[in-house]
Design a protein around this motif. Structure first.
Motif, PDB file in Angstrom:
ATOM      1  N   GLN A   1      12.394   1.043  17.375  1.00  0.00           N
ATOM      2  CA  GLN A   1      11.861   2.226  16.700  1.00  0.00           C
ATOM      3  C   GLN A   1      13.003   3.078  16.133  1.00  0.00           C
ATOM      4  O   GLN A   1      12.934   3.541  14.993  1.00  0.00           O
ATOM      5  CB  GLN A   1      11.019   3.032  17.684  1.00  0.00           C
ATOM      6  CG  GLN A   1      10.306   4.201  17.066  1.00  0.00           C
ATOM      7  CD  GLN A   1       9.450   4.927  18.085  1.00  0.00           C
ATOM      8  OE1 GLN A   1       9.828   5.047  19.259  1.00  0.00           O
ATOM      9  NE2 GLN A   1       8.309   5.408  17.652  1.00  0.00           N
ATOM     10  N   GLU A   2      14.047   3.264  16.910  1.00  0.00           N
ATOM     11  CA  GLU A   2      15.215   4.025  16.460  1.00  0.00           C
ATOM     12  C   GLU A   2      15.847   3.359  15.232  1.00  0.00           C
ATOM     13  O   GLU A   2      16.196   4.031  14.262  1.00  0.00           O
ATOM     14  CB  GLU A   2      16.232   4.105  17.602  1.00  0.00           C
ATOM     15  CG  GLU A   2      17.538   4.778  17.234  1.00  0.00           C
ATOM     16  CD  GLU A   2      18.576   4.673  18.343  1.00  0.00           C
ATOM     17  OE1 GLU A   2      19.773   4.827  18.036  1.00  0.00           O
ATOM     18  OE2 GLU A   2      18.215   4.419  19.515  1.00  0.00           O
ATOM     19  N   PHE A   3      15.977   2.030  15.269  1.00  0.00           N
ATOM     20  CA  PHE A   3      16.547   1.294  14.143  1.00  0.00           C
ATOM     21  C   PHE A   3      15.723   1.525  12.877  1.00  0.00           C
ATOM     22  O   PHE A   3      16.267   1.743  11.799  1.00  0.00           O
ATOM     23  CB  PHE A   3      16.601  -0.207  14.478  1.00  0.00           C
ATOM     24  CG  PHE A   3      17.123  -1.059  13.349  1.00  0.00           C
ATOM     25  CD1 PHE A   3      18.467  -1.219  13.151  1.00  0.00           C
ATOM     26  CD2 PHE A   3      16.238  -1.710  12.496  1.00  0.00           C
ATOM     27  CE1 PHE A   3      18.961  -1.987  12.105  1.00  0.00           C
ATOM     28  CE2 PHE A   3      16.716  -2.494  11.448  1.00  0.00           C
ATOM     29  CZ  PHE A   3      18.076  -2.638  11.260  1.00  0.00           C
ATOM     30  N   CYS A   4      14.406   1.492  13.015  1.00  0.00           N
ATOM     31  CA  CYS A   4      13.512   1.708  11.863  1.00  0.00           C
ATOM     32  C   CYS A   4      13.683   3.111  11.299  1.00  0.00           C
ATOM     33  O   CYS A   4      13.777   3.287  10.076  1.00  0.00           O
ATOM     34  CB  CYS A   4      12.052   1.485  12.263  1.00  0.00           C
ATOM     35  SG  CYS A   4      11.658  -0.245  12.522  1.00  0.00           S
ATOM     36  N   LYS A   5      13.726   4.105  12.152  1.00  0.00           N
ATOM     37  CA  LYS A   5      13.873   5.493  11.687  1.00  0.00           C
ATOM     38  C   LYS A   5      15.207   5.700  10.986  1.00  0.00           C
ATOM     39  O   LYS A   5      15.275   6.280   9.905  1.00  0.00           O
ATOM     40  CB  LYS A   5      13.744   6.458  12.864  1.00  0.00           C
ATOM     41  CG  LYS A   5      12.325   6.632  13.341  1.00  0.00           C
ATOM     42  CD  LYS A   5      12.253   7.624  14.484  1.00  0.00           C
ATOM     43  CE  LYS A   5      10.835   7.729  14.990  1.00  0.00           C
ATOM     44  NZ  LYS A   5      10.724   8.634  16.148  1.00  0.00           N
ATOM     45  N   ILE A   6      16.291   5.211  11.596  1.00  0.00           N
ATOM     46  CA  ILE A   6      17.626   5.396  11.022  1.00  0.00           C
ATOM     47  C   ILE A   6      17.745   4.715   9.664  1.00  0.00           C
ATOM     48  O   ILE A   6      18.396   5.228   8.756  1.00  0.00           O
ATOM     49  CB  ILE A   6      18.700   4.859  11.987  1.00  0.00           C
ATOM     50  CG1 ILE A   6      18.822   5.783  13.206  1.00  0.00           C
ATOM     51  CG2 ILE A   6      20.059   4.705  11.302  1.00  0.00           C
ATOM     52  CD1 ILE A   6      19.685   5.225  14.323  1.00  0.00           C
ATOM     53  N   ASN A   7      17.108   3.561   9.518  1.00  0.00           N
ATOM     54  CA  ASN A   7      17.254   2.763   8.294  1.00  0.00           C
ATOM     55  C   ASN A   7      16.107   2.914   7.314  1.00  0.00           C
ATOM     56  O   ASN A   7      16.055   2.226   6.300  1.00  0.00           O
ATOM     57  CB  ASN A   7      17.450   1.291   8.672  1.00  0.00           C
ATOM     58  CG  ASN A   7      18.779   1.075   9.356  1.00  0.00           C
ATOM     59  OD1 ASN A   7      19.811   1.112   8.717  1.00  0.00           O
ATOM     60  ND2 ASN A   7      18.755   0.904  10.665  1.00  0.00           N
ATOM     61  N   GLY A   8      15.184   3.828   7.589  1.00  0.00           N
ATOM     62  CA  GLY A   8      14.111   4.140   6.639  1.00  0.00           C
ATOM     63  C   GLY A   8      13.033   3.095   6.513  1.00  0.00           C
ATOM     64  O   GLY A   8      12.447   2.955   5.443  1.00  0.00           O
ATOM     65  N   TYR A   9      12.747   2.375   7.580  1.00  0.00           N
ATOM     66  CA  TYR A   9      11.669   1.386   7.558  1.00  0.00           C
ATOM     67  C   TYR A   9      10.387   2.015   8.069  1.00  0.00           C
ATOM     68  O   TYR A   9      10.391   2.832   8.979  1.00  0.00           O
ATOM     69  CB  TYR A   9      12.012   0.173   8.434  1.00  0.00           C
ATOM     70  CG  TYR A   9      13.084  -0.687   7.852  1.00  0.00           C
ATOM     71  CD1 TYR A   9      12.794  -1.617   6.865  1.00  0.00           C
ATOM     72  CD2 TYR A   9      14.404  -0.577   8.278  1.00  0.00           C
ATOM     73  CE1 TYR A   9      13.789  -2.418   6.322  1.00  0.00           C
ATOM     74  CE2 TYR A   9      15.401  -1.360   7.740  1.00  0.00           C
ATOM     75  CZ  TYR A   9      15.089  -2.282   6.761  1.00  0.00           C
ATOM     76  OH  TYR A   9      16.077  -3.049   6.224  1.00  0.00           O
ATOM     77  N   LYS A  10       9.288   1.598   7.472  1.00  0.00           N
ATOM     78  CA  LYS A  10       7.974   2.064   7.916  1.00  0.00           C
ATOM     79  C   LYS A  10       7.634   1.446   9.237  1.00  0.00           C
ATOM     80  O   LYS A  10       7.932   0.302   9.491  1.00  0.00           O
ATOM     81  CB  LYS A  10       6.931   1.664   6.864  1.00  0.00           C
ATOM     82  CG  LYS A  10       5.530   2.080   7.216  1.00  0.00           C
ATOM     83  CD  LYS A  10       4.610   1.665   6.095  1.00  0.00           C
ATOM     84  CE  LYS A  10       3.213   1.722   6.564  1.00  0.00           C
ATOM     85  NZ  LYS A  10       2.275   2.536   6.264  1.00  0.00           N
TER      86      LYS A  10
ATOM     87  N   VAL B   1       0.827  -1.202   0.000  1.00  0.00           N
ATOM     88  CA  VAL B   1       0.000   0.000   0.000  1.00  0.00           C
ATOM     89  C   VAL B   1       0.867   1.260   0.000  1.00  0.00           C
ATOM     90  O   VAL B   1       0.687   2.155  -0.825  1.00  0.00           O
ATOM     91  CB  VAL B   1      -0.973   0.009   1.203  1.00  0.00           C
ATOM     92  CG1 VAL B   1      -1.734   1.318   1.272  1.00  0.00           C
ATOM     93  CG2 VAL B   1      -1.931  -1.169   1.109  1.00  0.00           C
ATOM     94  N   SER B   2       1.837   1.313   0.904  1.00  0.00           N
ATOM     95  CA  SER B   2       2.679   2.508   1.002  1.00  0.00           C
ATOM     96  C   SER B   2       3.902   2.453   0.080  1.00  0.00           C
ATOM     97  O   SER B   2       4.612   3.447  -0.060  1.00  0.00           O
ATOM     98  CB  SER B   2       3.149   2.710   2.437  1.00  0.00           C
ATOM     99  OG  SER B   2       4.050   1.681   2.807  1.00  0.00           O
ATOM    100  N   LEU B   3       4.147   1.289  -0.510  1.00  0.00           N
ATOM    101  CA  LEU B   3       5.303   1.075  -1.376  1.00  0.00           C
ATOM    102  C   LEU B   3       6.622   1.320  -0.634  1.00  0.00           C
ATOM    103  O   LEU B   3       7.575   1.857  -1.172  1.00  0.00           O
ATOM    104  CB  LEU B   3       5.230   1.964  -2.621  1.00  0.00           C
ATOM    105  CG  LEU B   3       3.974   1.812  -3.471  1.00  0.00           C
ATOM    106  CD1 LEU B   3       3.983   2.818  -4.614  1.00  0.00           C
ATOM    107  CD2 LEU B   3       3.844   0.388  -4.004  1.00  0.00           C
TER     108      LEU B   3
END
Length: 112
Positions: free
Chosen positions: A103-112, A72-74
């Protein structure tokens, strides 16, 4: 003081008893050898990211994240699949710290 670190193949043995305890919590039979193989495969094949919470040199909790995608978000995304803190360390914000590190890991690595 709790320290959160990403688990590499060198630290797999630190979390095997926790991972086995997690599975037993969900009514699975204990199997330390199968747990070791499963975790090593996930980390070696870059199929998951695992963070461990340490108190001194002892792992007291872990979180395991799996890679996936959102049609959905691609976007690439991560599923937090496993979170476990040893019973004697619950109520000390260890789980919260593992969630914040994820959460920090997701933000740093560009994961939704």
């Amino acid at each position: 003081m709790v320290k959160i670190e990403q688990v590499t193949t060198s630290e797999i043995n630190d979390i095997i008893p926790l991972f086995d305890g997690y599975r037993v919590f969900y009514k699975m039979k204990p199997d330390l050898d199968a747990a070791r193989i499963f975790l090593q495969d996930r980390v070696t094949n870059n199929e998951s990211v695992i963070f461990a919470a340490y108190e001194g040199k002892n792992a007291i909790g872990f979180v395991q994240l799996y890679f996936t995608f959102s049609s959905v978000s691609l976007e690439k995304s991560i599923i937090l699949n496993d979170l476990y803190v040893a019973a004697e360390h619950r109520g000390k914000s260890v789980g919260q710290q593992l969630l914040l590190k994820s959460q920090e890991f997701c933000k740093i690595n560009g994961y939704k």
